[in-house]
Design a protein around this motif. Structure first.
Motif, PDB file in Angstrom:
ATOM      1  N   HIS A  23      -8.046   7.812  -5.044  1.00  0.00           N
ATOM      2  CA  HIS A  23      -8.729   7.398  -6.269  1.00  0.00           C
ATOM      3  C   HIS A  23     -10.171   7.916  -6.223  1.00  0.00           C
ATOM      4  O   HIS A  23     -11.075   7.197  -5.793  1.00  0.00           O
ATOM      5  N   CYS A  40      -9.732   3.260  -0.415  1.00  0.00           N
ATOM      6  CA  CYS A  40     -10.130   1.981  -0.987  1.00  0.00           C
ATOM      7  C   CYS A  40      -9.211   0.877  -0.475  1.00  0.00           C
ATOM      8  O   CYS A  40      -8.138   1.160   0.083  1.00  0.00           O
ATOM      9  N   GLU A  42      -7.088  -0.962  -1.893  1.00  0.00           N
ATOM     10  CA  GLU A  42      -5.741  -0.902  -2.469  1.00  0.00           C
ATOM     11  C   GLU A  42      -4.854   0.090  -1.734  1.00  0.00           C
ATOM     12  O   GLU A  42      -3.632  -0.056  -1.704  1.00  0.00           O
ATOM     13  N   CYS A  43      -5.445   1.100  -1.124  1.00  0.00           N
ATOM     14  CA  CYS A  43      -4.685   2.160  -0.460  1.00  0.00           C
ATOM     15  C   CYS A  43      -4.556   1.948   1.042  1.00  0.00           C
ATOM     16  O   CYS A  43      -4.029   2.825   1.741  1.00  0.00           O
ATOM     17  N   ARG A  45      -3.258  -0.409   4.427  1.00  0.00           N
ATOM     18  CA  ARG A  45      -2.303  -1.408   4.884  1.00  0.00           C
ATOM     19  C   ARG A  45      -2.671  -1.822   6.301  1.00  0.00           C
ATOM     20  O   ARG A  45      -3.062  -0.982   7.123  1.00  0.00           O
TER      21      ARG A  45
END
Length: 306
Positions: A23, A40, A42-43, A45
């Motif tokens: 992103h 970010c 969100e990306c 884990r």
């Protein structure tokens, strides 16, 4: 005068904050502990050490061999939905509704239904080339009670069997059981018109018995259910005993081929080879059922007056 600690000309030398690799519009101070690329939240884990980006997680999963159960089906951390069982139930119900609409009756859907007349297992029709009866009969039912009993049994037995065998093998075992039921009727019940998913359900009962044996658990509960149903098939007129027995034997043989075939053929230690051998054994059972039907058709065609 400009304060060097606050914005202004002094801030012009500050390097820009990295952007997320997936992103570009999102600045981030985080990065993947495996590849080091900025990512970010969100990306990322959570991993054993730090956090990894979704690309590294996906790459790592490809390198890990899937865990398989005793039948070779992939074991998931989440219990999968038995979609094949639900799809088979839906197909049976859909065919029943069509026959009921044609006959304008849910209790006597077999009277006045063109679909029922075209698909019911009538050996003379099969000999005349109406091969659709061999499989189509497994989706027909004589009235509401008949389909309700069979679908309840399929719902109870089918879900667990599908999870053990895996969707593809379970699907083939189900249809192999229909073939076996039709083959038995063609051999021993020439004068009858039969229909129903009972042959396939009996096949799944046989499959469950073999699965329990392979897991070294007692098959007594399912064997008791089989014995009760065979007794009912013998004592109540109008029930296709041979169709039930044919499905039972075929389903058990197909599952035995999947679970015991690799061991007998020396492929038990190699998981990938064992899965392949299991498929070959399953295919052999299907071919035997088809061969019996084909030979019986040729025999009956040779009979004068049949």
């Amino acid at each position: 005068m400009t304060n060097p600690g606050w914005g202004g000309a002094a801030s012009e030398g500050t390097p820009p904050q990295p952007r997320c690799i997936r992103h570009p519009d999102r600045p981030t101070a985080l990065s993947c502990t495996r590849c080091g690329r900025p990512s970010c939240p969100e990306c990322l884990r959570e991993a054993a050490v730090g956090y990894q980006c979704v690309d590294c997680v996906a790459a790592g999963q490809k390198d890990v061999r899937p865990v398989r159960n005793v039948a070779g089906a992939v074991v998931s951390s989440q219990q999968p939905t038995p979609w094949v069982t639900y799809a088979l139930m839906a197909a049976n119900v859909a065919v029943f509704l069509i026959t009921a609409a044609q006959a304008r009756s849910i209790m006597q859907n077999y009277v006045g239904s063109s679909l029922f007349q075209a698909w019911a297992l009538w050996p003379r029709g099969v000999v005349d080339g109406q091969l659709v009866r061999i499989i189509g009969s497994g989706f027909l039912h004589f009235g509401l009670i008949h389909i309700a009993v069979n679908m309840f049994a399929l719902w109870i037995i089918g879900r667990d069997t599908e999870l053990i065998l895996g969707r593809a093998r379970y699907f083939v075992v189900y249809f192999a059981s229909i073939l076996g039921a039709s083959a038995a009727v063609m051999l021993f019940q020439l004068g009858a018109v039969t229909a129903g998913a009972s042959g396939a359900v009996f096949g799944l009962m046989g499959a469950q018995a073999i699965i329990l044996l392979r897991l070294r658990r007692s098959p007594a509960p399912v064997m008791t259910v089989i014995a009760i149903n065979v007794f009912i098939s013998v004592t109540i007129p109008g029930i296709s005993l041979w169709g039930h027995l044919g499905g039972l034997v075929t389903g058990a043989a197909a599952t035995a081929g999947i679970l015991y075939g690799p061991q007998l053929l020396g492929a038990g230690k190699n998981r990938d080879k064992a899965v392949t051998v299991g498929w070959v054994c399953l295919g052999a059972v299907v071919l035997v059922a088809l061969a019996i039907i084909a030979i019986r058709i040729l025999q009956l065609r040779a009979l004068v007056g049949y």
